[in-house]
Design a protein around this motif. Structure first.
Motif, PDB file in Angstrom:
ATOM      1  N   SER A 206       0.857  -1.188   0.000  1.00 52.74           N
ATOM      2  CA  SER A 206       0.000   0.000   0.000  1.00 52.74           C
ATOM      3  C   SER A 206       0.893   1.238   0.000  1.00 52.74           C
ATOM      4  N   GLY A 255     -10.103  -2.717  -6.685  1.00 47.56           N
ATOM      5  CA  GLY A 255      -9.640  -2.244  -5.383  1.00 47.56           C
ATOM      6  C   GLY A 255      -9.563  -0.729  -5.347  1.00 47.56           C
ATOM      7  N   GLU A 256      -9.301  -0.208  -4.173  1.00 49.26           N
ATOM      8  CA  GLU A 256      -9.216   1.238  -3.985  1.00 49.26           C
ATOM      9  C   GLU A 256      -7.797   1.730  -4.256  1.00 49.26           C
ATOM     10  N   ASN A 257      -7.710   2.907  -4.827  1.00 52.24           N
ATOM     11  CA  ASN A 257      -6.391   3.450  -5.135  1.00 52.24           C
ATOM     12  C   ASN A 257      -5.517   3.562  -3.889  1.00 52.24           C
ATOM     13  N   GLU A 259      -4.303   1.053  -2.259  1.00 48.30           N
ATOM     14  CA  GLU A 259      -4.344  -0.211  -1.515  1.00 48.30           C
ATOM     15  C   GLU A 259      -3.282  -1.166  -2.023  1.00 48.30           C
TER      16      GLU A 259
END
Length: 545
Positions: A206, A255-257, A259
């Motif tokens: 991350s 997914g979320e940026n 992550e």
């Protein structure tokens, strides 16, 4: 007297025979057949050490001799030592008339990455045919009398013996054992490192892990041209989500940026292709070929895309180093996540799948009516180079493992080091290429369109140093191992470090450090940097600018 003489002869015959011809010993044991493995072995020999290269590969040089002839160099002034010697030898080869079998030297475009392929002033050449690179490595072997044990695969389950934090021996699947004072893991996968219990990471950290910007998921970040520039439906029936997804698209959300995840940038085979009629082999139709799996590419063409041949990079003798280019190309996105930790048999299956995908793509481009006529006509001029990879149906021996395991070692290089935001301690080499990651996943947007994610290209303002600590495990984990390929770095930093010239540089530096540790009977983490630095500078390494 006759009895004594007979006993003496029997003693010479049997008493001096090694206890086990499958047991080997040397000062330094290098596991791997990559370019880093060979430069490491040469440097160790130069410093008076006995060395055995235990190579799972039959062909030496890794990607440097496996199709990546259009070298990713960045700033060439920071490439020194044995790496520069390699490119100098390539230059010398192409100065001979016999090197130009399928093309006249004066007709070669001399195209490199930003600079000429052939640098007469510095007597180096950065673009070359695979068989030429392999011969240079074999010349290193013969000239330095290197002992290479080929087709020897580490027993990853029980083949590493450690005592008091040191590797004492490794064993291969054939039953051979290798004892050494210091070991080097020069594989793309980091198999020895992992089997020795050294910490490592697979996938993307991350952004929070090291306070980075370009790590983790990067949806909507397009820094190269490898994305879908127009809206293309992801579904079998355009616009109908109930019809199912087209092949080669993941149903999982990206997914979320920022992550982290366990996913890897895509692998590919770097192909040596020829457009000379006498040196061209038709693209094979792989078993189980199904044109439907390339329907997404048909839609890309229908959208007006016309960049098929932009990365057919020219190498001598009317050949290419063909690389991925565009939203749907030779990168087999999403098919390699299991590779680093997979068993040997599982890896064989993964490589077989990559080969089938890529050969099917070439056959599709050459034959399918959904491919524009102009593309098919041009593809008809190309085939696999007949004089490359002759024992493997002209297909590369080595897949492009852009990233696998990465050690978590004494010092972790991050994008802050690469981009010059912080000083790098104890440099043992330099890099200069962009933070470069190919796409990691292909997914469906909320609007039902297909898109790629993970492609990053951030260029450092200046070349950067690479720390000795990136080659060293944590002392509490192992004190006699160095890792010059699966170095201790974040995903983003590795995107720049992972270039073949840098691996050669780090292989040489690792062997110099290993030799000092052997001389002094100390842990690799205890090598005095100033002593190592002196040797590296004498060997022509470039450590800072």
């Amino acid at each position: 007297m006759k009895l004594l003489s007979s006993l003496f002869i029997l003693f010479l015959i049997f008493g001096c025979k090694p206890e086990n011809t499958s047991d080997y010993q040397a000062d330094l044991i290098i596991y791997g057949g990559t370019s880093a493995a060979i430069t490491a072995a040469v440097q160790a020999k130069k410093m008076g050490k006995s060395v055995i290269v235990v190579s799972p590969d039959t062909h030496l040089g890794g990607l440097s001799s496996g199709g990546l002839g259009f070298t990713d160099t960045g700033n060439k002034s920071v490439i020194g030592g044995l790496a520069r010697e390699f490119y100098h030898r390539v230059y010398l080869h192409y100065q001979t008339d016999s090197a130009w079998k399928w093309q006249k030297k004066e007709e070669y475009g001399n195209k490199g990455q930003g600079t000429p392929a052939m640098d007469g002033e510095n007597r180096t050449m950065w673009i070359f045919e695979p068989h030429v690179a392999e011969q240079v490595f074999e010349d290193f072997v013969s000239e330095n009398d290197l002992e290479i044990h080929r087709d020897e695969w580490l027993d990853r389950e029980s083949g590493v013996t450690k005592e008091n934090g040191q590797i004492t021996q490794i064993k291969t699947l054939s039953g051979k054992t290798y004892r050494g004072k210091i070991f080097i893991d020069a594989t793309y996968e980091g198999d020895l490192m992992a089997a020795a219990g050294v910490s490592y990471h697979v996938g993307r950290e991350s952004n929070k892990t090291y306070g980075e910007t370009w790590n983790g998921v990067q949806v909507g970040v397009y820094q190269h041209g490898h994305y879908f520039k127009k809206d293309i439906s992801a579904y079998l029936i355009p616009g109908d989500s109930t019809s199912g997804l087209l092949p080669e698209i993941s149903a999982d959300p990206p997914g979320e940026n920022g992550e982290g995840d366990k996913k890897l940038q895509a692998y590919t085979y770097r192909l040596a292709m020829s457009r000379h009629s006498e040196n061209r082999v038709p693209f094979p139709k792989p078993a189980g070929y199904d044109p439907a799996r390339y329907e997404l590419l048909a839609r890309v063409y229908a959208s007006g895309w016309d960049e098929t041949f932009d990365k057919y990079d020219p190498i001598p003798n009317l050949k290419t180093d063909t690389n991925n280019h565009g939203p749907f190309s030779t990168d087999y996105i999403g098919a390699n996540y299991a590779y680093p930790e997979a068993s040997y048999e599982e890896r064989k299956d993964i490589l077989k799948e990559h080969t089938a995908y890529q050969q099917g793509l070439l056959y599709y481009l050459s034959h399918d009516e959904k491919v524009p006529d102009s593309v098919r006509a041009k593809m008809a001029q190309w085939g696999l180079a007949k004089d490359e990879f002759t024992d493997n149906n002209n297909w590369p021996h080595q897949i492009y493992v852009r990233e696998a395991r990465r050690m978590i070692g004494a010092y972790v290089m991050t994008e802050h080091d690469v981009l010059g935001a912080k000083p790098v301690p104890n440099p043992v080499g330099m890099g200069s290429y962009s933070l470069d990651s190919h796409n990691v996943q292909r997914f469906v947007t909320e609007d039902g369109y297909v898109q790629n994610e993970g492609d990053i290209g951030v260029h450092p303002k200046n070349p950067y140093s690479i720390s000795l600590g990136t080659l060293l495990p944590k002392k509490e984990e192992c004190t006699n191992l160095l890792v010059p390929v699966c170095v201790s770095s974040s995903h983003t930093a590795f995107g720049s470090i992972r270039m073949e010239p840098v691996f050669m540089i780090l292989g040489q530096s690792a062997a110099a450090a290993a030799s000092l540790a052997i001389d002094q009977g100390i842990a690799v983490q205890e090598v005095k940097y100033e002593e190592l630095r002196k040797i590296l500078l004498e060997e022509g390494q470039v450590l800072e600018q």
